[in-house]
Design an enzyme around this catalytic site. Structure first.
Site, PDB file in Angstrom:
ATOM      1  N   PRO A  88     -35.732  -6.762  12.771  1.00  0.00           N
ATOM      2  CA  PRO A  88     -34.499  -7.879  12.294  1.00  0.00           C
ATOM      3  C   PRO A  88     -35.576  -8.638  11.256  1.00  0.00           C
ATOM      4  CG  PRO A  88     -34.176  -7.135  14.297  1.00  0.00           C
ATOM      5  CD  PRO A  88     -35.301  -6.739  14.287  1.00  0.00           C
ATOM      6  N   GLU A 115     -36.530  -5.669  22.799  1.00  0.00           N
ATOM      7  CA  GLU A 115     -37.240  -7.627  21.633  1.00  0.00           C
ATOM      8  C   GLU A 115     -37.822  -6.765  20.518  1.00  0.00           C
ATOM      9  OE1 GLU A 115     -33.692  -9.117  23.664  1.00  0.00           O
ATOM     10  OE2 GLU A 115     -34.773 -10.087  22.129  1.00  0.00           O
ATOM     11  N   ARG A 158     -35.730  11.803  -0.799  1.00  0.00           N
ATOM     12  CA  ARG A 158     -34.600  12.450  -1.946  1.00  0.00           C
ATOM     13  C   ARG A 158     -34.942  12.200  -2.498  1.00  0.00           C
ATOM     14  NH1 ARG A 158     -31.842   8.538  -3.992  1.00  0.00           N
ATOM     15  NH2 ARG A 158     -30.125  10.369  -5.228  1.00  0.00           N
ATOM     16  N   ASP A 173     -29.311   6.634 -10.011  1.00  0.00           N
ATOM     17  CA  ASP A 173     -28.444   5.950  -8.606  1.00  0.00           C
ATOM     18  C   ASP A 173     -28.172   4.788  -9.349  1.00  0.00           C
ATOM     19  OD1 ASP A 173     -29.733   8.507  -6.260  1.00  0.00           O
ATOM     20  OD2 ASP A 173     -31.781   7.520  -6.339  1.00  0.00           O
TER      21      ASP A 173
HETATM   22  C1  LIG Z   1     -36.443  -3.702  18.280  1.00  0.00           C
HETATM   23  O1  LIG Z   1     -36.381  -2.806  17.937  1.00  0.00           O
HETATM   24  C2  LIG Z   1     -34.821  -2.976  16.457  1.00  0.00           C
HETATM   25  C3  LIG Z   1     -34.410  -3.923  16.753  1.00  0.00           C
HETATM   26  C4  LIG Z   1     -33.324  -3.993  15.980  1.00  0.00           C
HETATM   27  C5  LIG Z   1     -33.718  -3.634  14.397  1.00  0.00           C
HETATM   28  N1  LIG Z   1     -32.843  -4.239  13.833  1.00  0.00           N
HETATM   29  C6  LIG Z   1     -32.998  -3.766  12.842  1.00  0.00           C
HETATM   30  C7  LIG Z   1     -32.383  -3.851  10.651  1.00  0.00           C
HETATM   31  O2  LIG Z   1     -32.870  -2.895  10.204  1.00  0.00           O
HETATM   32  O3  LIG Z   1     -31.387  -4.336  11.259  1.00  0.00           O
HETATM   33  S1  LIG Z   1     -34.894  -2.906  12.629  1.00  0.00           S
HETATM   34  C8  LIG Z   1     -34.642  -2.987  14.312  1.00  0.00           C
HETATM   35  C9  LIG Z   1     -35.338  -3.027  15.728  1.00  0.00           C
END
Ligand SMILES: COc1ccc2nc(C(=O)O)sc2c1
Length: 243
Positions: A88, A115, A158, A173
């Site tokens: 994230p 986490e 793709r 696209d």
């Molecule tokens: C713990 O690993 C994670 C947790 C949440 C997460 N959310 C992502 C996203 O791209 O929204 S990648 C990702 C990897």
């Protein structure tokens, strides 16, 4: 292209072997190997996580296990790899990212859970000269990296030559020209008293192209004005004229 995925849930990546991507693998256009991170544990519990230093909720994935796994999976000096870590906290994954990665010979994806992965795993990889991309597929938080890998692998694969039946599909696209795609129609001409726009049935290719461009500008202005801003003031004027 060779794609490796390291995960504690290998079955999450099974969809990569279905449909279009499955056929691309069968045709040798793409090679996909999924590795179970627990294969690199040495304890009876196959522990892959531990409590976070400094406290806080959740668990962190252990560096020893990831280090050994990536040592093995990345040990192909003849095939330089880019290590991709979905998180994230990553940079946005965009269509431009997909195009850039489609030119790579090899992508290795490290799927975090809990986490996330101990930061030293990424520091160690970079220190060894490996390109490491931390990327996010959107402004929301998943439970792990596996779903993000499915999204990114599909977006990249793709674009590989031969994967799509019609190469024009990728060229046209959404985002390929910076705009969202406009509406699409097929038979019947009238469905539930809703008719296909006359211009699309008229056979005037210049008029059809202009109509499609106008609908794309209009839709982009309404749904993604940020994309229009990136194209400059003329695009916004064109979108206003198209409405
Ligand atoms: C713990 O690993 C994670 C947790 C949440 C997460 N959310 C992502 C996203 O791209 O929204 S990648 C990702 C990897």
């Amino acid at each position: 292209m060779r794609i490796d995925v390291v995960t504690i849930f290998p079955s999450y990546l099974q969809p990569l072997r279905e449909a279009l991507l499955g056929r691309a693998i069968d045709r040798g256009l793409l090679e996909v190997a999924v590795h179970d991170l627990r294969d690199w544990t040495h304890d009876v519990h196959q522990a892959v996580d531990d409590s976070p230093y400094g406290g806080g909720p959740g668990m962190v994935m252990r560096p020893q296990v990831w280090g050994e796994a990536l040592d093995d999976v990345l040990a192909t000096p003849d095939l330089p790899a880019r290590l991709v870590v979905p998180t994230p906290a990553g940079r946005p994954f965009t269509q431009a990212t997909a195009h850039a990665w489609a030119a790579e010979e090899r992508l290795v994806f490290a799927c975090g859970r809990y986490e996330g992965i101990d930061e030293r795993v990424l520091l160690d990889a970079r220190a060894r000269g490996i390109t490491v991309d931390e990327v996010s597929i959107g402004d929301y938080v998943l439970v792990g990296g596996e779903v993000a890998v499915l999204v990114m692998v599909e977006a990249v694969a793709r674009l590989l030559p031969g994967v799509l039946g019609n190469p024009r599909s990728a060229a046209e696209d959404s985002f390929s020209d910076g705009l969202l795609e406009g509406p699409s129609y097929t038979r019947p001409e009238v469905w539930r008293e809703l008719a296909v726009p006359d211009v699309l049935r008229g056979g005037n290719h210049a008029a059809i192209a202009r109509w499609r461009r106008d609908r794309a500008l209009e839709r982009t202005r309404d749904r993604r004005p940020d994309l229009l801003d990136a194209l400059g003031p003329d695009a916004l004027d064109a979108a206003d004229r198209a409405a």
